[in-house]
Design a protein around this motif. Structure first.
Motif, PDB file in Angstrom:
ATOM      1  N   ARG A   1       1.017  -1.165   0.192  1.00 29.46           N
ATOM      2  CA  ARG A   1       0.026   0.036  -0.011  1.00 29.46           C
ATOM      3  C   ARG A   1       0.850   1.137  -0.058  1.00 29.46           C
ATOM      4  O   ARG A   1       1.973   1.229   0.864  1.00 29.46           O
ATOM      5  N   HIS A   2       0.669   2.164  -0.890  1.00 35.07           N
ATOM      6  CA  HIS A   2       1.390   3.503  -1.050  1.00 35.07           C
ATOM      7  C   HIS A   2       0.303   4.717  -0.735  1.00 35.07           C
ATOM      8  O   HIS A   2      -0.771   4.628  -1.067  1.00 35.07           O
ATOM      9  N   THR A   3       0.922   5.865  -0.321  1.00 34.03           N
ATOM     10  CA  THR A   3       0.297   7.090  -0.104  1.00 34.03           C
ATOM     11  C   THR A   3       1.156   8.014  -1.101  1.00 34.03           C
ATOM     12  O   THR A   3       2.046   8.171  -0.820  1.00 34.03           O
ATOM     13  N   SER A   4      -0.019   8.741  -1.637  1.00 31.39           N
ATOM     14  CA  SER A   4       0.766   9.479  -2.884  1.00 31.39           C
ATOM     15  C   SER A   4      -0.162  11.035  -2.467  1.00 31.39           C
ATOM     16  O   SER A   4      -1.180  11.243  -2.089  1.00 31.39           O
ATOM     17  N   PHE A   5       0.663  12.234  -3.025  1.00 30.53           N
ATOM     18  CA  PHE A   5       0.118  13.446  -2.788  1.00 30.53           C
ATOM     19  C   PHE A   5       0.217  14.313  -3.987  1.00 30.53           C
ATOM     20  O   PHE A   5       0.977  14.092  -4.903  1.00 30.53           O
ATOM     21  N   ALA A   6      -0.813  15.080  -4.239  1.00 28.53           N
ATOM     22  CA  ALA A   6      -0.782  16.066  -5.215  1.00 28.53           C
ATOM     23  C   ALA A   6      -1.544  17.304  -4.849  1.00 28.53           C
ATOM     24  O   ALA A   6      -2.372  17.205  -4.090  1.00 28.53           O
ATOM     25  N   SER A   7      -1.050  18.593  -5.605  1.00 28.32           N
ATOM     26  CA  SER A   7      -1.562  19.611  -5.040  1.00 28.32           C
ATOM     27  C   SER A   7      -2.288  20.317  -6.195  1.00 28.32           C
ATOM     28  O   SER A   7      -2.213  20.183  -7.324  1.00 28.32           O
ATOM     29  N   VAL A   8      -3.583  20.881  -5.758  1.00 31.01           N
ATOM     30  CA  VAL A   8      -4.365  21.681  -6.748  1.00 31.01           C
ATOM     31  C   VAL A   8      -4.451  22.994  -6.396  1.00 31.01           C
ATOM     32  O   VAL A   8      -4.613  23.362  -5.164  1.00 31.01           O
ATOM     33  N   TRP A   9      -4.178  23.692  -7.450  1.00 28.87           N
ATOM     34  CA  TRP A   9      -4.098  25.384  -7.410  1.00 28.87           C
ATOM     35  C   TRP A   9      -5.310  26.014  -8.344  1.00 28.87           C
ATOM     36  O   TRP A   9      -5.227  25.612  -9.506  1.00 28.87           O
ATOM     37  N   VAL A  10      -6.063  26.646  -7.857  1.00 29.62           N
ATOM     38  CA  VAL A  10      -7.136  27.387  -8.701  1.00 29.62           C
ATOM     39  C   VAL A  10      -7.018  28.809  -8.565  1.00 29.62           C
ATOM     40  O   VAL A  10      -7.001  29.410  -7.619  1.00 29.62           O
ATOM     41  N   TYR A  11      -7.207  29.425  -9.838  1.00 24.99           N
ATOM     42  CA  TYR A  11      -7.012  30.955  -9.918  1.00 24.99           C
ATOM     43  C   TYR A  11      -7.947  31.516 -11.051  1.00 24.99           C
ATOM     44  O   TYR A  11      -8.165  30.989 -11.998  1.00 24.99           O
ATOM     45  N   PRO A  12      -8.804  32.704 -10.878  1.00 22.08           N
ATOM     46  CA  PRO A  12      -9.541  33.033 -11.937  1.00 22.08           C
ATOM     47  C   PRO A  12      -8.952  33.740 -13.258  1.00 22.08           C
ATOM     48  O   PRO A  12      -7.722  34.326 -13.044  1.00 22.08           O
ATOM     49  N   VAL A  13      -9.641  33.405 -14.418  1.00 29.75           N
ATOM     50  CA  VAL A  13      -9.072  34.047 -15.697  1.00 29.75           C
ATOM     51  C   VAL A  13      -9.511  35.541 -15.630  1.00 29.75           C
ATOM     52  O   VAL A  13     -10.555  35.835 -15.258  1.00 29.75           O
ATOM     53  N   VAL A  14      -8.275  36.405 -15.638  1.00 27.41           N
ATOM     54  CA  VAL A  14      -8.870  37.988 -15.486  1.00 27.41           C
ATOM     55  C   VAL A  14      -9.128  38.330 -16.679  1.00 27.41           C
ATOM     56  O   VAL A  14      -8.485  38.428 -17.807  1.00 27.41           O
ATOM     57  N   ASP A  15     -10.363  38.943 -16.801  1.00 22.64           N
ATOM     58  CA  ASP A  15     -10.941  39.825 -17.966  1.00 22.64           C
ATOM     59  C   ASP A  15     -10.403  41.168 -17.952  1.00 22.64           C
ATOM     60  O   ASP A  15      -9.884  41.669 -17.240  1.00 22.64           O
ATOM     61  N   ASP A  16     -10.856  41.861 -19.115  1.00 21.68           N
ATOM     62  CA  ASP A  16     -10.239  43.214 -19.581  1.00 21.68           C
ATOM     63  C   ASP A  16     -10.848  43.971 -18.631  1.00 21.68           C
ATOM     64  O   ASP A  16     -10.263  45.137 -18.508  1.00 21.68           O
ATOM     65  N   THR A  17     -11.992  43.906 -17.918  1.00 19.87           N
ATOM     66  CA  THR A  17     -12.577  44.825 -17.098  1.00 19.87           C
ATOM     67  C   THR A  17     -11.596  44.934 -15.533  1.00 19.87           C
ATOM     68  O   THR A  17     -11.789  45.883 -14.838  1.00 19.87           O
ATOM     69  N   ILE A  18     -10.861  43.914 -15.462  1.00 22.90           N
ATOM     70  CA  ILE A  18     -10.054  43.903 -14.147  1.00 22.90           C
ATOM     71  C   ILE A  18      -8.740  44.299 -14.557  1.00 22.90           C
ATOM     72  O   ILE A  18      -7.958  43.825 -15.435  1.00 22.90           O
ATOM     73  N   VAL A  19      -8.048  45.518 -13.909  1.00 21.92           N
ATOM     74  CA  VAL A  19      -6.830  46.033 -14.169  1.00 21.92           C
ATOM     75  C   VAL A  19      -5.754  45.518 -13.140  1.00 21.92           C
ATOM     76  O   VAL A  19      -6.067  45.743 -11.731  1.00 21.92           O
ATOM     77  N   ILE A  20      -4.828  44.767 -13.622  1.00 21.53           N
ATOM     78  CA  ILE A  20      -3.638  44.304 -12.336  1.00 21.53           C
ATOM     79  C   ILE A  20      -2.428  44.984 -13.002  1.00 21.53           C
ATOM     80  O   ILE A  20      -1.978  44.740 -14.068  1.00 21.53           O
ATOM     81  N   ASP A  21      -1.837  45.928 -12.109  1.00 20.64           N
ATOM     82  CA  ASP A  21      -0.594  46.577 -12.426  1.00 20.64           C
ATOM     83  C   ASP A  21       0.536  45.938 -12.041  1.00 20.64           C
ATOM     84  O   ASP A  21       0.414  45.522 -10.864  1.00 20.64           O
ATOM     85  N   ILE A  22       1.555  45.415 -13.013  1.00 20.47           N
ATOM     86  CA  ILE A  22       2.819  44.438 -12.813  1.00 20.47           C
ATOM     87  C   ILE A  22       3.818  45.542 -13.097  1.00 20.47           C
ATOM     88  O   ILE A  22       3.872  45.813 -14.483  1.00 20.47           O
ATOM     89  N   ASN A  23       4.801  45.899 -12.610  1.00 23.49           N
ATOM     90  CA  ASN A  23       5.959  46.242 -12.681  1.00 23.49           C
ATOM     91  C   ASN A  23       6.813  45.493 -13.559  1.00 23.49           C
ATOM     92  O   ASN A  23       7.410  44.376 -13.174  1.00 23.49           O
ATOM     93  N   PRO A  24       6.990  45.624 -14.975  1.00 20.65           N
ATOM     94  CA  PRO A  24       7.721  44.706 -15.907  1.00 20.65           C
ATOM     95  C   PRO A  24       9.423  44.412 -15.360  1.00 20.65           C
ATOM     96  O   PRO A  24       9.809  43.236 -15.438  1.00 20.65           O
ATOM     97  N   SER A  25       9.709  45.344 -14.478  1.00 20.96           N
ATOM     98  CA  SER A  25      11.154  44.988 -13.997  1.00 20.96           C
ATOM     99  C   SER A  25      10.899  44.112 -12.627  1.00 20.96           C
ATOM    100  O   SER A  25      12.049  43.548 -12.224  1.00 20.96           O
ATOM    101  N   ASP A  26       9.768  43.717 -12.255  1.00 22.48           N
ATOM    102  CA  ASP A  26       9.553  42.642 -11.054  1.00 22.48           C
ATOM    103  C   ASP A  26       9.490  41.161 -11.693  1.00 22.48           C
ATOM    104  O   ASP A  26       9.198  40.328 -11.155  1.00 22.48           O
TER     105      ASP A  26
END
Length: 339
Positions: free
Chosen positions: A177-202
């Motif tokens: 008998r073996h025990t295995s793990f896996a992680s699931v990560w979920v995040y929303p697709v951001v549409d054009d109405t939501i503005v996320i500012d990211i500094n390109p140098s970052d």
């Protein structure tokens, strides 16, 4: 809403017009669903009364069947009404990563991929593979999917966490008998109405050769792109496109979505005391156990919902788990009363 849509001046502002039109359509569908439920409930009651009056058990049984199906629909409609979060109606990115354990965990991640693919298909959603790293012998090391459909993020966000499998390993000649793990990560697709500012140098950009099937461009040019947001350590990758340019554009969308999802979690953490138990994606924080040996059971450790139909769950029957987690997340019990 009908009056606003019929206002000709609204369409001078196309973005606002589309938003209003989508909201009107969603509300209209919700109202129609309630009216349909009311009509079917009335019909079922009339069947039962007629069958009782005439002593016709077949009509009574038909009424029972109608009521059973109606209850399942109303339970889901009740939960869908709770999907009122800022991004619940958006499409979703879903990442699966295998844990330590090599082939065993890679195979488990592959099983989870099949499970979520079947769930999405059963609910009329489409899936696109954005990035995939296959296991050396079986399964996958990691994969990123884009799941498109109504309330995709609202439903799938309840699946974020670590999933644990206990089984007799098909890769162990000693049948241990073996025990295995896996992680699931979920995040929303951001549409054009939501503005996320990211500094390109970052952001650090790395390119590499894509792997797997995909045509002549695969494995010949450094078309795959990985972006790393240095302040947060968040990394995303895309290799689905036919060019580095296409993959770079999609990777930036994914990065904005990840940062947006992180901000949503911060907001929820400030509002809900329960949030810590639902957003911790650490390897030691299991949200669900899938036990295939020595007995069969799938149990959600957050809501205590469990079933012995392990094959049904692995075939994508996840609604009971998602529904219970969603109801708990918004602080509502299954009978609609406040928790």
């Amino acid at each position: 809403m009908n009056a606003r849509v019929e206002d000709p001046t609204l369409w001078d502002r196309p973005d606002e017009a589309q938003k209003v039109s989508r909201e009107r359509s969603k509300l209209s569908a919700s109202v129609e669903a309630v009216r349909s439920i009311e009509k079917e409930l009335k019909d079922a009651i009339e069947f039962a009364e007629l069958g009782d009056m005439e002593g016709d058990e077949s009509l009574v049984e038909e009424a029972r069947s109608l009521l059973k199906d109606l209850k399942a629909r109303t339970d889901r409609a009740e939960l869908e009404a709770l999907l009122s979060g800022e991004a619940d109606g958006n499409d979703a990115y879903l990442e699966i990563n295998s844990g330590a354990g090599g082939t065993e965990s890679n195979d488990w991640a592959g099983i989870l991929l099949r499970m979520y693919t079947r769930w999405a298909t059963a609910h009329g959603m489409s899936i696109d593979v954005e990035e995939e790293t296959q296991g050396e012998q079986a399964g996958i090391k990691s994969i990123t999917l884009k799941v498109s459909g109504e309330n995709a993020y609202g439903w799938l966000k309840t699946e974020a966490g670590v999933h644990r499998l206990v089984r007799i390993s098909p890769f162990d000649s000693n049948a241990k008998r073996h025990t295995s793990f896996a992680s699931v990560w979920v995040y929303p697709v951001v549409d054009d109405t939501i503005v996320i500012d990211i500094n390109p140098s970052d952001v650090r950009t790395d390119t590499y050769r894509a792997s797997g099937s995909g045509g002549q461009h695969i494995n010949k040019t450094d078309s795959a792109v990985r972006l790393t947001h240095i302040p947060t350590g968040i990394a995303v990758a895309c290799q689905a496109g036919r060019s580095q340019h296409a993959n770079r554009d999609e990777a930036w969308k994914m990065l904005r979505a990840r940062l947006y999802e992180m901000e949503l979690q911060k907001r929820e953490a400030a509002q809900q005391a329960l949030e810590d138990s639902k957003t911790d994606i650490g390897w030691g924080h299991q949200i669900r156990s899938y036990v295939l040996q020595p007995y069969q059971m799938v149990k959600d450790l957050r809501t205590n919902v469990e079933t012995s139909d392990t094959q049904g769950v692995l075939d994508g029957d996840l609604d009971a788990f998602m529904g219970a987690s969603l109801a708990q997340r918004v602080g509502v019990t299954r009978d609609g009363a406040g928790a």
